[in-house]
Design a protein around this motif. Sequence first.
Motif, PDB file in Angstrom:
ATOM      1  N   VAL A 146       1.619  -8.996   4.233  1.00  0.00           N
ATOM      2  CA  VAL A 146       2.909  -9.392   4.823  1.00  0.00           C
ATOM      3  C   VAL A 146       4.074  -8.789   4.035  1.00  0.00           C
ATOM      4  O   VAL A 146       5.230  -8.928   4.444  1.00  0.00           O
ATOM      5  N   LEU A 147       3.780  -8.104   2.926  1.00  0.00           N
ATOM      6  CA  LEU A 147       4.819  -7.526   2.075  1.00  0.00           C
ATOM      7  C   LEU A 147       5.133  -6.086   2.491  1.00  0.00           C
ATOM      8  O   LEU A 147       4.416  -5.485   3.289  1.00  0.00           O
ATOM      9  N   ASP A 148       6.176  -5.536   1.879  1.00  0.00           N
ATOM     10  CA  ASP A 148       6.486  -4.107   2.022  1.00  0.00           C
ATOM     11  C   ASP A 148       5.705  -3.369   0.943  1.00  0.00           C
ATOM     12  O   ASP A 148       6.069  -3.412  -0.239  1.00  0.00           O
ATOM     13  N   LEU A 149       4.632  -2.721   1.323  1.00  0.00           N
ATOM     14  CA  LEU A 149       3.725  -2.119   0.351  1.00  0.00           C
ATOM     15  C   LEU A 149       4.016  -0.638   0.137  1.00  0.00           C
ATOM     16  O   LEU A 149       4.358   0.080   1.079  1.00  0.00           O
ATOM     17  N   PRO A 150       3.828  -0.150  -1.103  1.00  0.00           N
ATOM     18  CA  PRO A 150       3.926   1.294  -1.361  1.00  0.00           C
ATOM     19  C   PRO A 150       2.812   2.042  -0.621  1.00  0.00           C
ATOM     20  O   PRO A 150       1.773   1.459  -0.279  1.00  0.00           O
ATOM     21  N   GLU A 151       3.007   3.325  -0.399  1.00  0.00           N
ATOM     22  CA  GLU A 151       2.061   4.117   0.378  1.00  0.00           C
ATOM     23  C   GLU A 151       0.667   4.136  -0.231  1.00  0.00           C
ATOM     24  O   GLU A 151      -0.342   4.084   0.484  1.00  0.00           O
ATOM     25  N   ASP A 152       0.589   4.238  -1.565  1.00  0.00           N
ATOM     26  CA  ASP A 152      -0.742   4.321  -2.180  1.00  0.00           C
ATOM     27  C   ASP A 152      -1.526   3.023  -1.991  1.00  0.00           C
ATOM     28  O   ASP A 152      -2.751   3.034  -1.856  1.00  0.00           O
ATOM     29  N   TRP A 153      -0.815   1.903  -1.925  1.00  0.00           N
ATOM     30  CA  TRP A 153      -1.494   0.632  -1.682  1.00  0.00           C
ATOM     31  C   TRP A 153      -1.933   0.528  -0.225  1.00  0.00           C
ATOM     32  O   TRP A 153      -3.004  -0.016   0.070  1.00  0.00           O
ATOM     33  N   LYS A 154      -1.143   1.050   0.680  1.00  0.00           N
ATOM     34  CA  LYS A 154      -1.539   1.051   2.088  1.00  0.00           C
ATOM     35  C   LYS A 154      -2.823   1.853   2.282  1.00  0.00           C
ATOM     36  O   LYS A 154      -3.751   1.429   2.979  1.00  0.00           O
ATOM     37  N   ARG A 168       9.899 -10.513   2.547  1.00  0.00           N
ATOM     38  CA  ARG A 168      10.358  -9.180   2.935  1.00  0.00           C
ATOM     39  C   ARG A 168      11.784  -8.970   2.455  1.00  0.00           C
ATOM     40  O   ARG A 168      12.658  -9.815   2.660  1.00  0.00           O
ATOM     41  N   LYS A 169      12.033  -7.841   1.822  1.00  0.00           N
ATOM     42  CA  LYS A 169      13.343  -7.603   1.208  1.00  0.00           C
ATOM     43  C   LYS A 169      14.491  -7.598   2.213  1.00  0.00           C
ATOM     44  O   LYS A 169      15.621  -7.939   1.863  1.00  0.00           O
ATOM     45  N   LYS A 170      14.204  -7.228   3.444  1.00  0.00           N
ATOM     46  CA  LYS A 170      15.274  -7.173   4.439  1.00  0.00           C
ATOM     47  C   LYS A 170      15.856  -8.559   4.728  1.00  0.00           C
ATOM     48  O   LYS A 170      16.948  -8.677   5.285  1.00  0.00           O
ATOM     49  N   GLU A 171      15.132  -9.618   4.325  1.00  0.00           N
ATOM     50  CA  GLU A 171      15.596 -10.985   4.574  1.00  0.00           C
ATOM     51  C   GLU A 171      16.209 -11.634   3.326  1.00  0.00           C
ATOM     52  O   GLU A 171      16.621 -12.795   3.375  1.00  0.00           O
ATOM     53  N   TRP A 172      16.260 -10.890   2.214  1.00  0.00           N
ATOM     54  CA  TRP A 172      16.734 -11.475   0.960  1.00  0.00           C
ATOM     55  C   TRP A 172      18.222 -11.822   0.997  1.00  0.00           C
ATOM     56  O   TRP A 172      18.632 -12.855   0.475  1.00  0.00           O
TER      57      TRP A 172
END
Length: 760
Positions: A214-222, A613-617
């Motif tokens: 549910v988080l904003d993940l970096p590409e390598d983690w995806k 999610r950072k967009k909601e901070w």
Amino acid sequence: MAIKNHILGFPRIGLHRELKIAQENYWLKKITLNELLAVGRKIRKKNWKIQIESGLDYVTVGDFAWYDHVLNISMMINNIPKRHCINEKKLNLDTLFRIARGSKLTDKNCSASEMTKWFNTNYHYIVPEFTCDQNFCFSWKQIIEEVDEALSLGYPVKPVLLGPLTYLWLGKIKGIYFNKLDLLKKILSVYQEVLLELSLRKIKWIQIDEPILVLDLPEDWKKAFNYSYKVLNNNKIKILLATYFGDIHHNLEIINNLSVNGLHIDLIAGKYNLSQLHKNLNDKLLLSLGVINGRNIWKANILKWFHKLQSFMKIKNTFWISSSCSLLHVPLDISIEDNLTDFVKSWFSFGVQKCLELSILSRALNKKLDIQELDNWIKPIDEYKSSNIVNNTVVQERVSKISFDQIKRKNNFIIRSKIQKNELNLPILPTTTIGSFPQTKEIRKLRLDYKNRVINQKDYEKEIKIHIKNNIIQQEKLGLDVLVHGEPERNDMVEYFSEYLEGFVFTKYGWVQSYGSRCVKPPIIVGDISRITPITVKWSKFAQSLTKKPVKAMLTGPVTILCWSFPREDISKENISNQIALALRDEVLDLENSGINIIQIDEPALREGLPLRKKEWTNYLSWSVKSFKLCSSGVKDSTQIHTHMCYCEFNDIMPSIVDLDADVITIETSRSDMELLEFFKTFKYPNDIGPGVYDIHSPNIPTIKWIEKLLIKALQYISPERLWVNPDCGLKTRNWIETSLALQNMIQATINIRKNFLKK
């Protein structure tokens, strides 16, 4: 066509906190290991029986933990910090408790591993530690033993494990920096062994929790997700990938390509259009829909869910329904409550009732139950909405008239600081504590006797004053600079305040695990909030009359009271927080008018409430900071406002912490070896700060040298004029011997630093 039901996890402390009692008795050597293990078995057996008797299709196994489910994985893969390794033939519960609590092993001090918040909840987990050269093995087989237990009882078993990627994400690098994902292959090999063992037992489904989706993940983690689940898919056991605490729209592309058989989504925290989601998802995935709120206690509108899911069945005729997340976050059973009227009790569902809700809903969907049963279940929801308990027009009008002037101090910190230094006349590096002192058996019995009317108010207050007087005497003997009254009258930092606020109700047995053996009993917000009567003024004023040193009044902040209560769901959290803030504002001004010059307003939950999610901070931080300032900004410049925060990652919200404009912030840093202070290399915190110099949740007594080392480190980033010295949290869970020895060392270390490090 069949709609099955299950839950993601169940409360594990027992109906009457049996696990807590057994843990603490074991630590005190009052019971044996076998006796402790027997308590665990009894709780698990009872939990599984409840699930089956409620009508669930599976019992969830592996959700039990002796301290924390993240620590379970550390034990399972043999991720044991070297400082906790001794010559044991194999890992055991003592190993687990050493990691969680710290211990004194021969000549070395084994500090506890760091503890922090589990996503945006009030549950705490033990942070895994990683080094670049470590290896892993399947060394702790608790999950297998528990599956065998449940199978022997004839139950349909669905095991649950925290996923390997979420586990890695939650951990911290120790020593030389490296990419944590470098360890993934080694960790996956252990998970493969676990899945093999489970497949040999003919287990059909395993739930693997990956809430980081549910988080904003970096590409390598995806990318790591695709690799990981290819490795784990052995075609012998089906994987239900569980996500929760938010939605996964932004990661659907990853999920669609995973080698898993099912997907759980949280329909309470996530925003989903089911028909649209179905179009965007791999049709081969079994869907598990989290429709029953696992984080709040309100009765579910299962009739509304029935109609929504019945419509979805026209598109997809096979799916599961479930709790949104583990029921770890709610109390066990509302039926045993005798502290609430039947009318109020009818509004709520605890763990047992949430299982029943799932059973009723699935039977109705499967046409095995008349829809009238759903209507009967939800009648109390309509009765709640029309209850006179809910609405207070005076409070609503006051909130509507909040002005900019109410959330701003008269002058900035530089001006206030000079005035406060003249008023308080404190030494450089002033010493203080966070607020509470040991809650002895005598104090707990005194409060219980008063609550049960064994003693009257006059006798109760007389005894409380004796305890406060003793706290003041002890602090003066130790040589602390800013004193506290010690909070002997308080049961819990949120529940105590809520008892003086209109709009709350309280349970007697509504315990929820916070970490380890620490349980809390969250109040329930049912209506508009206002202060009934002054809360802390009498005790703070009495304590101040006993000493010439300043006594710091202690309040719990609005965001923390909100986050650590079960909130209403019919109005916004911002509205609730502002109502609490206005009530606390009245308390702050009364304290100031009674002669209290230092007021601490604790906000440990500020970071916890942050959206994932950072967009909601931005929106959240805006109203939460406003709420704090609403309760703190009405005082004169000479009144010093403190705040306290602990067990969260604060670096990413430090600008908002600055915006609180507290004169002093005390903050937890000791478990992480003051790692937070690294942030101050580039970020200059403008006000006074007290980074905690020792961990109060460990029985270890910090040495003078240890504290000196941390203070010297702190002084590299914070000027001595702005540095305070304090433990990292309140002392209520410690005994007086531990408290006195630790504070003696803290004060002596401060004196040594003043003399040696700061001499001109």
